[in-house]
Design a protein around this motif. Structure first.
Motif, PDB file in Angstrom:
ATOM      1  N   GLU A   1      61.984   4.897-135.949  1.00  0.00           N
ATOM      2  CA  GLU A   1      61.585   5.566-137.031  1.00  0.00           C
ATOM      3  C   GLU A   1      62.488   4.680-138.247  1.00  0.00           C
ATOM      4  OE1 GLU A   1      61.212   9.671-138.195  1.00  0.00           O
ATOM      5  OE2 GLU A   1      61.881  10.004-136.086  1.00  0.00           O
ATOM      6  N   TYR A   2      62.067   4.308-139.488  1.00  0.00           N
ATOM      7  CA  TYR A   2      62.494   3.536-140.215  1.00  0.00           C
ATOM      8  C   TYR A   2      62.258   3.632-141.840  1.00  0.00           C
ATOM      9  CZ  TYR A   2      58.383   1.024-140.806  1.00  0.00           C
ATOM     10  OH  TYR A   2      56.913   0.319-140.951  1.00  0.00           O
ATOM     11  N   GLN A   3      63.292   3.275-142.540  1.00  0.00           N
ATOM     12  CA  GLN A   3      63.240   3.450-143.929  1.00  0.00           C
ATOM     13  C   GLN A   3      63.711   2.187-144.430  1.00  0.00           C
ATOM     14  OE1 GLN A   3      62.269   5.800-146.313  1.00  0.00           O
ATOM     15  NE2 GLN A   3      62.337   3.980-147.830  1.00  0.00           N
ATOM     16  N   VAL A   4      62.937   1.478-145.365  1.00  0.00           N
ATOM     17  CA  VAL A   4      63.154   0.045-145.912  1.00  0.00           C
ATOM     18  C   VAL A   4      63.535   0.369-147.399  1.00  0.00           C
ATOM     19  CG1 VAL A   4      62.353  -2.024-146.672  1.00  0.00           C
ATOM     20  CG2 VAL A   4      61.532  -1.073-144.377  1.00  0.00           C
ATOM     21  N   PHE A   5      64.623  -0.248-147.778  1.00  0.00           N
ATOM     22  CA  PHE A   5      65.052  -0.209-149.183  1.00  0.00           C
ATOM     23  C   PHE A   5      65.182  -1.784-149.538  1.00  0.00           C
ATOM     24  CE2 PHE A   5      66.897   3.220-146.713  1.00  0.00           C
ATOM     25  CZ  PHE A   5      66.999   4.287-147.575  1.00  0.00           C
ATOM     26  N   ASP A   6      64.508  -1.641-150.997  1.00  0.00           N
ATOM     27  CA  ASP A   6      64.531  -2.731-151.698  1.00  0.00           C
ATOM     28  C   ASP A   6      65.889  -3.086-152.200  1.00  0.00           C
ATOM     29  OD1 ASP A   6      64.402  -5.013-153.889  1.00  0.00           O
ATOM     30  OD2 ASP A   6      62.233  -4.844-153.426  1.00  0.00           O
ATOM     31  N   MET A   7      66.492  -4.209-152.175  1.00  0.00           N
ATOM     32  CA  MET A   7      67.902  -4.659-152.656  1.00  0.00           C
ATOM     33  C   MET A   7      67.901  -5.575-153.765  1.00  0.00           C
ATOM     34  SD  MET A   7      70.071  -3.965-149.039  1.00  0.00           S
ATOM     35  CE  MET A   7      71.604  -3.725-149.916  1.00  0.00           C
ATOM     36  N   GLY A   8      66.904  -5.833-154.261  1.00  0.00           N
ATOM     37  CA  GLY A   8      66.890  -7.008-155.143  1.00  0.00           C
ATOM     38  C   GLY A   8      67.598  -6.895-156.309  1.00  0.00           C
ATOM     39  N   ARG A   9      67.359  -5.879-157.360  1.00  0.00           N
ATOM     40  CA  ARG A   9      67.866  -5.517-158.672  1.00  0.00           C
ATOM     41  C   ARG A   9      68.230  -4.218-158.739  1.00  0.00           C
ATOM     42  NH1 ARG A   9      66.697 -10.085-162.081  1.00  0.00           N
ATOM     43  NH2 ARG A   9      65.326 -11.578-160.855  1.00  0.00           N
ATOM     44  N   ARG A  10      67.657  -3.392-158.014  1.00  0.00           N
ATOM     45  CA  ARG A  10      68.023  -2.005-157.978  1.00  0.00           C
ATOM     46  C   ARG A  10      67.861  -1.690-156.475  1.00  0.00           C
ATOM     47  NH1 ARG A  10      68.920   0.811-162.262  1.00  0.00           N
ATOM     48  NH2 ARG A  10      68.699   2.675-161.412  1.00  0.00           N
ATOM     49  N   LEU A  11      68.722  -0.687-156.024  1.00  0.00           N
ATOM     50  CA  LEU A  11      68.266   0.150-154.903  1.00  0.00           C
ATOM     51  C   LEU A  11      67.103   0.810-155.125  1.00  0.00           C
ATOM     52  CD1 LEU A  11      72.159   0.956-153.520  1.00  0.00           C
ATOM     53  CD2 LEU A  11      70.654  -0.882-152.812  1.00  0.00           C
ATOM     54  N   THR A  12      66.062   0.608-154.332  1.00  0.00           N
ATOM     55  CA  THR A  12      64.770   1.368-154.308  1.00  0.00           C
ATOM     56  C   THR A  12      64.224   1.619-152.925  1.00  0.00           C
ATOM     57  OG1 THR A  12      64.358   0.418-156.483  1.00  0.00           O
ATOM     58  CG2 THR A  12      62.586   1.601-155.435  1.00  0.00           C
ATOM     59  N   PRO A  13      63.872   2.750-152.551  1.00  0.00           N
ATOM     60  CA  PRO A  13      63.124   2.908-151.160  1.00  0.00           C
ATOM     61  C   PRO A  13      61.709   2.569-151.195  1.00  0.00           C
ATOM     62  CG  PRO A  13      63.554   5.290-152.474  1.00  0.00           C
ATOM     63  CD  PRO A  13      64.160   4.173-153.186  1.00  0.00           C
ATOM     64  N   LEU A  14      61.209   1.908-150.246  1.00  0.00           N
ATOM     65  CA  LEU A  14      59.821   1.457-150.153  1.00  0.00           C
ATOM     66  C   LEU A  14      59.255   2.383-149.056  1.00  0.00           C
ATOM     67  CD1 LEU A  14      60.317  -2.317-150.222  1.00  0.00           C
ATOM     68  CD2 LEU A  14      59.829  -1.051-152.108  1.00  0.00           C
ATOM     69  N   ASP A  15      58.008   2.844-149.425  1.00  0.00           N
ATOM     70  CA  ASP A  15      57.321   3.144-148.067  1.00  0.00           C
ATOM     71  C   ASP A  15      56.902   2.363-147.108  1.00  0.00           C
ATOM     72  OD1 ASP A  15      54.547   2.586-148.776  1.00  0.00           O
ATOM     73  OD2 ASP A  15      54.291   3.950-150.125  1.00  0.00           O
ATOM     74  N   SER A  16      56.208   2.693-145.948  1.00  0.00           N
ATOM     75  CA  SER A  16      55.967   1.767-145.047  1.00  0.00           C
ATOM     76  C   SER A  16      54.919   0.924-145.459  1.00  0.00           C
ATOM     77  CB  SER A  16      55.868   2.573-143.790  1.00  0.00           C
ATOM     78  OG  SER A  16      54.822   3.472-143.875  1.00  0.00           O
ATOM     79  N   GLN A  17      54.023   1.585-145.949  1.00  0.00           N
ATOM     80  CA  GLN A  17      52.777   0.689-146.367  1.00  0.00           C
ATOM     81  C   GLN A  17      53.220  -0.521-147.284  1.00  0.00           C
ATOM     82  OE1 GLN A  17      49.745   0.445-145.238  1.00  0.00           O
ATOM     83  NE2 GLN A  17      49.622  -1.237-146.037  1.00  0.00           N
TER      84      GLN A  17
END
Length: 349
Positions: free
Chosen positions: A19-35
């Protein structure tokens, strides 16, 4: 599992039984859903928060059947001129991890945590790492560190607690759990009452660890008051005022700051570009680029500094049209017009 049978990072993690959770770390910490993540890595959706021509991700994954151990990959993928992930580099990263790990992620191997050498991994700085760890705990509903209680104790009674025993991670954990704290109002009230008694080191850490959350109004006011002290600019306060929505109040503060000579510093401009893109209406964007042009000329960068900021901002999907419109406007100041002319000249080479 072979590299030929795996077509995405998402597919690799699913095939490996995680199971996994992706986070955008570019300009803010933001969770991304799998799609969302699948669309971004496949190049069918823009990276929402690109930085330095890359998409930056923190991927947390685990296998409940094997253990409660969570693993983290930090990866950055190059973007093309449109802001889409370059598929060839994503495929290269896939080849590296499939060849090195195979099915080992599902076996809960130590290899899962340590990726082989590759050009796509990165190591977050201490500040970002502390915020990321706290953000992950909060998002995945994991318990925060017990040391976060020391932060609460210091906020309530700074005379009785040694601030030097408080770690950056505990401050990050406390800040990210503040909004859901059962004594939220009392803590905010205590902070505002005792703020003159806190160590400057603690205040700077508290504000910096707050850059990825929405500040309570009273603490936002404190950050604005602290933004300029004794003729200098507080980078921690500037970071703390970062917001994921447009705020006229913050926008006004940034415009006023950029119109002062004190803002003609690379570190200040870098924080504004990286953290305050949500505030960039037409006025702020033009004032920012004008100040960047002046710094470029004053420090003798021959257009390279200005070009770097321009290239960075134009890749942000919600700013792209606005930046390009400004580029072709004819109502600029002399310094900004000169910078744009240099940009055109560089593009023609």
């Amino acid at each position: 599992m072979s590299a030929n049978s795996i077509n995405s990072i998402s597919e690799f993690l699913l095939h490996a039984g995680t199971e996994y959770q992706v986070f955008d770390m570019g300009r803010r910490l933001t969770p991304l859903d799998s799609q969302q993540f699948l669309d971004i890595e496949n190049g069918s959706a823009y990276a929402p928060y690109p930085r330095q021509q890359h998409a930056w991700f923190g991927i947390v994954f685990w296998n409940k059947r094997a253990s409660n151990q969570h693993y983290i990959w930090f990866i950055k993928l190059p973007l093309d001129e449109q802001g889409l992930v370059v598929s060839a580099t994503r495929n290269h990263f896939l080849e590296i991890i499939v060849d090195a790990l195979g099915q080992s992620v599902a076996d809960d191997s130590e290899k899962a945590q340590t990726l082989p050498d590759n050009p796509y991994s990165f190591v977050p700085g201490q500040s970002l790492l502390a915020q990321f760890n706290a953000f992950v705990k909060h998002t995945l509903k994991q318990p925060l560190s017990e040391d976060a209680q020391k932060v609460e104790a210091y906020i309530k009674a700074p005379q009785l607690v040694d601030w030097q025993q408080i770690s950056m991670q505990s401050v990050a954990d406390f800040v990210h759990g503040l909004k859901s704290h059962e004594h939220y109002d009392a803590i905010v009230s205590a902070f505002c009452t005792n703020k003159a008694l806190y160590s400057d080191v603690f205040l700077n850490t508290f504000l910096e660890m707050s850059e990825n959350i929405s500040l309570p109004e009273q603490i936002e006011t404190f950050a604005i008051e602290r933004l300029q002290i004794s003729g200098d600019v507080s980078l921690s306060a500037l970071r703390a005022l970062s917001s994921d929505v447009f705020s006229k109040r913050i926008n006004t503060q940034l415009v006023a700051l950029l119109r002062q000579e004190v803002s003609s510093r690379l570190d200040i401009l870098s924080v504004i570009a990286a953290r305050h893109f949500e505030q960039m209406d037409e006025v702020l964007l033009e004032v920012f680029l004008e100040q960047a042009a002046k710094v470029d000329e004053k420090e003798g960068h021959n257009g390279a500094l200005f070009s770097g900021f321009f290239s960075d901002l134009v890749q942000i999907p919600k700013l792209r049209r606005q930046v390009l419109t400004l580029l072709h406007s004819s109502t600029h100041s002399q310094s900004l017009m000169k910078a744009f002319n240099q940009l055109f000249a560089q593009a023609r080479k």
